[in-house]
Design an enzyme around this catalytic site. Structure first.
Site, PDB file in Angstrom:
ATOM      1  N   HIS A 334       0.838  -1.205   0.000  1.00 18.88           N
ATOM      2  CA  HIS A 334       0.000   0.000   0.000  1.00 18.88           C
ATOM      3  C   HIS A 334       0.875   1.258   0.000  1.00 18.88           C
ATOM      4  CE1 HIS A 334      -3.606   2.417   1.237  1.00 18.88           C
ATOM      5  NE2 HIS A 334      -2.666   3.151   1.838  1.00 18.88           N
ATOM      6  N   GLU A 335       1.872   1.311   0.878  1.00 22.52           N
ATOM      7  CA  GLU A 335       2.715   2.507   0.965  1.00 22.52           C
ATOM      8  C   GLU A 335       3.556   2.707  -0.292  1.00 22.52           C
ATOM      9  OE1 GLU A 335       1.760   4.347   3.154  1.00 22.52           O
ATOM     10  OE2 GLU A 335       0.847   2.941   4.546  1.00 22.52           O
ATOM     11  N   HIS A 338       1.527   4.433  -2.838  1.00 17.16           N
ATOM     12  CA  HIS A 338       1.387   5.863  -2.570  1.00 17.16           C
ATOM     13  C   HIS A 338       2.460   6.689  -3.281  1.00 17.16           C
ATOM     14  CE1 HIS A 338      -1.946   6.853  -0.018  1.00 17.16           C
ATOM     15  NE2 HIS A 338      -1.639   5.964   0.912  1.00 17.16           N
ATOM     16  N   GLU A 357      -6.339   7.399  -1.377  1.00 12.90           N
ATOM     17  CA  GLU A 357      -6.389   6.160  -0.598  1.00 12.90           C
ATOM     18  C   GLU A 357      -7.153   5.038  -1.303  1.00 12.90           C
ATOM     19  OE1 GLU A 357      -4.507   5.620   1.659  1.00 12.90           O
ATOM     20  OE2 GLU A 357      -4.132   7.423   2.853  1.00 12.90           O
ATOM     21  N   TYR A 417     -10.742   3.217   2.217  1.00 11.31           N
ATOM     22  CA  TYR A 417      -9.756   2.301   1.663  1.00 11.31           C
ATOM     23  C   TYR A 417     -10.419   1.105   0.970  1.00 11.31           C
ATOM     24  CZ  TYR A 417      -5.951   4.443   4.474  1.00 11.31           C
ATOM     25  OH  TYR A 417      -5.020   5.283   5.042  1.00 11.31           O
TER      26      TYR A 417
END
Length: 478
Positions: A334-335, A338, A357, A417
């Site tokens: 997930h990060e 980003h 998100e 999310y």
């Protein structure tokens, strides 16, 4: 004469570069860390007025001042023990001096000390620039947070420096965006800028930070790290005398994992996940444009926190049961996503958090599917979708709601999310995977290094005229 310009041409190109007008804001920060929880810093900001109005005032976010005292803390009471496992601790940022082009300027704080207002002596006209100089001091709280430090053993310390310096607020539509720090979620909304940050730290400390490492040197028992990068959205770091590192490359990008020696397994797992996620996203969304990406074991009770070219992951994730479940892998994937959705394609994370998100969480789902096939997809749905479906169905909140309307972090995660990821799943199933990837690449290319609003995103999607993406489709989701 290969690789050498004629002298006259070489000189003219150098002169042109020196006198070239800056196109965007540039931060040059120098700081000294005392090895515990105090930092002294000087910041020179080349401010470029890219608006259509003369600028007589400038506003900066002072995020560290949420820790000024107990009454400033934005957290819910039930989260305080997570933020402060060793008891409530205070800290903040003190502005010591403010100048414009070398001349003192008046300044004041507002918004509960969360914002800084500079009254300029010389207004900055559209298209012009001015040098803003700030001196400030930081006191870092003992907090399990993206701005905070924690102790590991008797004399081991890891310091998270997220949202730590005076960050110029966004000026848009004739006003400054000065939203206060929310109780959860991400607080930042910023423009692409250029950064150079020089850290002076005790010699046994390692610095992991945004940008690319330009130099490391020793002087008078201290170590100096210099990081810089053009065209990034903000800048964060983690400092520790308890770091080991592991490195790898993928698609020409250097990946560095920083971890505590007692958490080697998690540190190497992080490196492996980042490598595979970068590869999937490069192929699917468009090439990551920076030469380096760092992920550091640090302090942030909520899990992971994205910053441009730098990821901060909570130390708890590096231990069981997170390693043997998909929790650590999902958070890391997930990060990494980003880096595309927020770091490069920016948005207002307080008032329209779904814009980054929802797509980031879909990207994590897509990573599991591409890396592990159907088993990976099923694992994601079991642990994320099935576990949150009752909350999704029972909540009155909408995906596009601002952070402040959500009751707690769990509801926020389920709606913004997970439901956000399901929107993109439906879009993919409706138009097909090939068109979906074409859309995401086009979206990335169009808004890279910019900010995008929810309405702009919806309009961009509508303009593609995909079969099945009609008013009924949008009404179902929004």
């Amino acid at each position: 004469m290969q690789g050498t310009l004629p002298q006259s041409k070489q000189s003219s190109e150098i002169d042109s570069k020196i006198h070239e007008k800056p196109q965007r804001n540039k931060y040059d920060i120098r700081l000294e860390y005392d090895g515990k929880n105090h930092i002294k810093a000087e910041m020179a900001l080349t401010y470029v007025n890219n608006s259509s109005a003369p600028m007589k005032e400038l506003y900066f976010h002072l995020y560290p001042n949420i820790f000024r005292d107990k009454k400033h803390l934005p957290f819910f009471s039930w989260d305080l023990h997570l933020v402060f496992p060793d008891g409530i601790s205070t800290g903040g940022i003190d502005i010591l001096e403010a100048r414009q082009d070398g001349e003192p300027v008046e300044w004041t704080t507002l918004n509960g000390d969360e914002a800084l207002k500079l009254t300029l002596k010389k207004p900055v006209d559209p298209g012009k620039n001015s040098k803003i100089q700030l001196k400030f001091a930081l006191t870092i709280p003992r907090a399990n947070y993206r701005f905070g430090y924690m102790m590991f053993g008797k004399d081991r310390i890891t310091l998270s420096l997220g949202n730590w310096y005076p960050l110029l607020a966004i000026y848009d539509g004739g006003k400054w965006s000065l939203d206060k720090h929310p109780a959860f979620g991400d607080p930042t909304y910023s423009d692409i800028s250029d950064y150079t940050v020089r850290f002076t730290v005790p010699q046994d400390f390692t610095v992991a930070a945004s940008g690319a490492l330009q130099g490391k040197s020793a002087k008078d028992g201290k170590t100096i790290y210099t990081y810089s990068m053009e065209k990034i959205r903000d800048f964060a770091a983690a400092l520790s005398n308890n770091y080991e590192t592991a490195e790898d490359f993928v698609d020409g990008i250097k990946i560095i994992s920083y971890f505590h020696p007692e958490d080697k397994k998690g540190g190497f797992m992080a490196l492996d996940i980042v490598k595979h996620a970068l590869s999937v996203y490069n192929d699917s969304f468009g090439k990551y444009p920076y030469p380096e990406l760092r992920l550091a074991e640090a302090n942030f009770y909520a899990g992971g926190m994205e910053f441009p070219t730098f990821i901060m992951m909570n130390t708890a994730k590096y231990k069981e049961p997170y390693l043997s479940s998909t929790s650590f892998e999902r958070s890391t994937a997930h990060e990494v996503a980003h880096q595309w959705w927020y770091a490069l394609v920016g948005n207002d994370q307080i008032n329209e958090p779904w814009v980054d998100e929802g797509l980031t969480e879909f990207s994590a789902l897509y990573y599991f599917e591409k890396r592990y096939g159907q088993a990976g997809r099923e694992s994601y749905f079991e642990r994320q979708v099935d576990a949150n479906m009752s909350l999704i169905k029972g909540s009155k909140r909408k995906m596009q709601d601002p952070v402040r309307l959500f009751k707690n972090n769990r509801e926020y995660f389920a709606i913004v999310y997970v439901k956000g990821a399901l929107f993109y799943e439906d879009l993919k199933n409706t138009i097909g995977e090939e068109k979906m990837l074409d859309f995401l690449r086009s979206y990335f290319d169009t808004y890279k290094y910019k900010n995008v609003s929810f309405n702009e995103f919806i309009e961009f999607l509508k303009q593609k005229h995909y079969p099945g993406i009609d008013d009924g489709f949008f009404k179902k989701w929004f």
